[in-house]
Design an enzyme around this catalytic site. Structure first.
Site, PDB file in Angstrom:
ATOM      1  CG  HIS A   1       0.032  -3.921   8.132  1.00  0.00           C
ATOM      2  ND1 HIS A   1      -0.110  -2.636   7.700  1.00  0.00           N
ATOM      3  CD2 HIS A   1       0.064  -3.846   9.482  1.00  0.00           C
ATOM      4  CE1 HIS A   1      -0.161  -1.822   8.738  1.00  0.00           C
ATOM      5  NE2 HIS A   1      -0.055  -2.532   9.845  1.00  0.00           N
TER       6      HIS A   1
ATOM      7  CG  ASP B   1      -1.072   6.426   6.245  1.00  0.00           C
ATOM      8  OD1 ASP B   1      -0.346   5.701   5.532  1.00  0.00           O
ATOM      9  OD2 ASP B   1      -0.963   6.497   7.486  1.00  0.00           O
TER      10      ASP B   1
ATOM     11  CE  LYS C   1       0.701   8.327  11.128  1.00  0.00           C
ATOM     12  NZ  LYS C   1       0.466   6.923  11.444  1.00  0.00           N
TER      13      LYS C   1
ATOM     14  CG  HIS D   1      -4.790  -0.045   7.718  1.00  0.00           C
ATOM     15  ND1 HIS D   1      -4.342  -0.983   6.829  1.00  0.00           N
ATOM     16  CD2 HIS D   1      -3.715   0.742   7.996  1.00  0.00           C
ATOM     17  CE1 HIS D   1      -3.058  -0.761   6.575  1.00  0.00           C
ATOM     18  NE2 HIS D   1      -2.657   0.290   7.272  1.00  0.00           N
TER      19      HIS D   1
ATOM     20  CE  LYS E   1      -1.591   1.967   3.750  1.00  0.00           C
ATOM     21  NZ  LYS E   1      -0.685   2.746   4.599  1.00  0.00           N
TER      22      LYS E   1
ATOM     23  CE  LYS F   1      -2.481  -4.317  12.705  1.00  0.00           C
ATOM     24  NZ  LYS F   1      -1.283  -4.079  13.474  1.00  0.00           N
TER      25      LYS F   1
HETATM   26  C1  BG6 Z   1       0.451   1.919   8.037  1.00  0.00           C
HETATM   27  C2  BG6 Z   1       0.355   3.411   7.945  1.00  0.00           C
HETATM   28  O1  BG6 Z   1      -0.206   1.307   6.951  1.00  0.00           O
HETATM   29  O2  BG6 Z   1      -0.162   1.490   9.242  1.00  0.00           O
HETATM   30  C3  BG6 Z   1       0.993   4.070   9.139  1.00  0.00           C
HETATM   31  O3  BG6 Z   1       1.005   3.838   6.761  1.00  0.00           O
HETATM   32  C4  BG6 Z   1       0.428   3.522  10.417  1.00  0.00           C
HETATM   33  O4  BG6 Z   1       0.839   5.482   9.096  1.00  0.00           O
HETATM   34  C5  BG6 Z   1       0.463   2.006  10.411  1.00  0.00           C
HETATM   35  O5  BG6 Z   1       1.206   4.021  11.494  1.00  0.00           O
HETATM   36  C6  BG6 Z   1      -0.285   1.429  11.592  1.00  0.00           C
HETATM   37  O6  BG6 Z   1      -0.090   0.057  11.615  1.00  0.00           O
HETATM   38  P1  BG6 Z   1      -0.033  -0.735  12.987  1.00  0.00           P
HETATM   39  O7  BG6 Z   1       0.129  -2.155  12.595  1.00  0.00           O
HETATM   40  O8  BG6 Z   1       1.117  -0.180  13.755  1.00  0.00           O
HETATM   41  O9  BG6 Z   1      -1.350  -0.436  13.657  1.00  0.00           O
END
Ligand code: BG6
Length: 498
Positions: free
Chosen positions: A186, A243, A348, A248, A156, A190
């Site tokens: 990703h 993002d 964030k 997600h 991504k 999980k």
């Molecule tokens: C990524 C984003 O895909 O996922 C990031 O680009 C983000 O900005 C991250 O921090 C969060 O992933 P995780 O697994 O830490 O929740």
């Protein structure tokens, strides 16, 4: 974790010296090896512009594994892995680099005495995806060989809006069939995200009440304490909607809200998720002020330390309009969810790390206690805790012992760590392995990607035509801008900030 092993494989990582390879991919591969889940014949060929030879890249990979692996590293196992690691130093648009890559892949096949399956992993910045795909074609590397059909993993962000996502799909599908393409999100790797489907469809009691008759609303939160770190350049162009939400958050929404599938096959699940994405009520330009909130962090205190505002981060302009926080009110126009709002938020530099889905059930029809009890009952909430305290909790009301006039909200809590005393595997371990095994269940389909961009692009268009927001509009270390609370308050609801 798995019983079957993949075929002999060569994993080719484009962007082999990047952050993702260093922090996630190489450690995940080591972990798969230590769990004996890699094929017995397995090699890695890295490609990147850095001037390294094989030995220098092995040292790089060794350090990456030792630094970022979440378990103690065994010298013998890492040594075995590194013996089969190679490196091609080349620009991604340099034809000669692909010639050298093809020659190296043939050499490995000859040396191991077997044609290995080829798995191309595009872990570069997205602007290189098209050129890599084109060069793979031009050098014959995307064609079928004695090794069978190659596979391609694409990181991504997959596109930046509907049009670019469709164009990228079209480009990659010229040379690869849909079954050969693995688009990574990703979050789907999980454990706790996969568990959403297990929880919903292996317990008889929830599905009958999983609908508009019993559920008042759903809150999905993905809050992060970190700022943009050294990704300012990327963030300036992407922003949080692209993002985090397009991928997600919409994946979490589709898993929690999709209709029951008739089986757990990849296509069936992906089709059900697609149906859900297509049922999202579009947020038109004129609805964005009412249904969306954007935020950008100012300076503040996080974990007892002062942190700078977003506009003072590296590679960020001092009048940046990029959002680091998004909240949305989303409606799903189907029979199950008509009238049930889904509130989504992510950002964030928020107060704590918390990713969860909270399903808020409707209140009792008549409160029998209001005359005798000071406060009425709170509605029941089921919380699917994605991270960091992975588990499931259910909140309900009980009478406070010894008091005639109080009731108390209590929680039944299931925790993975306590129940299984086992480490949860990293998302990338599962996803890389699934890809080698040819299982695409956890990878978004072309149509799913396009449907999610369809929804997101309308919001982006709406934002573009609005006045710039008054950024920064929330302090680091808070739960986001005031407008985010107002979004729920308008409907008489509050965020679960627990
Ligand atoms: C990524 C984003 O895909 O996922 C990031 O680009 C983000 O900005 C991250 O921090 C969060 O992933 P995780 O697994 O830490 O929740």
């Amino acid at each position: 974790m798995f019983s079957n092993k993949p075929e002999p494989t060569i994993l080719i990582i484009f962007g082999a010296t990047g952050d993702l390879a260093k922090k996630k991919l190489l450690p995940a591969i080591y972990r798969l090896k230590s769990l004996k889940l890699l094929p017995h014949v397995f090699s890695i060929v890295g490609m990147a512009t850095r001037r390294l030879d094989d030995a220098a890249y092995r040292a790089y990979a060794d350090e990456a594994v030792r630094k970022h692996c979440r378990v103690a590293v065994d010298n013998g196992i890492v040594g075995e892995l590194l013996n089969n690691v190679w490196f091609i130093s080349s620009a991604f648009d340099d034809t000669d680099g692909y010639g050298a890559l093809a020659a190296r892949l043939d050499e490995i096949d000859r040396a191991v005495g077997a044609p290995c399956s080829r798995l191309f992993y595009l872990a570069t910045p997205p602007s290189f995806f098209p050129v890599i795909i084109e060069k793979l074609r031009a050098s014959g590397l995307s064609a079928k060989t004695a090794n069978g059909l190659p596979k391609i993993i694409i990181e991504k962000p997959f596109g930046t809006d509907r049009e670019s996502a469709c164009a990228l799909n079209e480009l990659v599908l010229k040379d690869f069939d849909e079954e050969q393409v693995y688009r990574i999100d990703h979050y789907l790797g999980k454990e706790t995200v996969q568990n959403i489907l297990y929880f919903r469809f292996s317990n008889g009691i929830y599905e009958p009440i999983w609908n508009r008759r019993y559920i008042d609303h759903v809150q999905i939160t993905a809050a992060e304490v970190i700022g943009v770190e050294d990704r300012g350049k990327y963030f300036e162009e992407a922003g949080t909607l692209r993002d985090m939400v397009q991928n997600h958050i919409l994946q979490l929404l589709s898993l929690v809200a999709m209709e029951p599938p008739i089986n757990m096959d990849a296509d069936t699940i992906r089709w059900k998720k697609l149906e859900l994405l297509r049922a999202l009520r579009p947020i038109e330009a004129e609805d964005t002020p009412e249904l969306t909130v954007r935020g950008q962090y100012g300076a503040g205190i996080v974990n007892a330390e002062s942190v700078a505002e977003y506009r003072a981060e590296k590679d960020v302009s001092n009048d940046s309009q990029a959002e680091t926080f998004v909240a949305l009110k989303v409606m799903v126009d189907n029979w199950r969810w008509a009238g049930v709002p889904f509130y989504l938020r992510t950002g964030k530099r928020l107060k704590k790390n918390l990713t969860e889905i909270a399903v808020h059930f409707k209140q009792v029809p008549i409160s029998l206690f209001t005359k005798t009890i000071l406060a009425g009952p709170e509605s029941n909430v089921l919380i699917l805790k994605i991270q960091p305290d992975e588990g499931i909790a259910f909140q309900f009301n009980v009478k406070l012992p010894g008091s005639a006039k109080h009731m108390e909200k209590v929680t039944m809590d299931f925790s993975y760590k306590n129940a299984f005393k086992a480490d949860l595997p990293e998302a990338y371990e599962r996803l890389i392995l699934d890809c080698m095994l040819g299982d695409s269940t956890l990878f978004p389909h072309k149509a799913g990607i396009e449907a999610s961009w369809e929804f997101i692009t309308r919001i982006l268009d709406g934002w573009e035509n609005q006045q710039p927001s008054k950024f920064p509009n929330y302090s680091a270390g808070s739960w986001g801008p005031r407008e985010s609370d107002a979004l729920l308050a308008k409907d008489g609801k509050v965020w679960r900030n627990e």
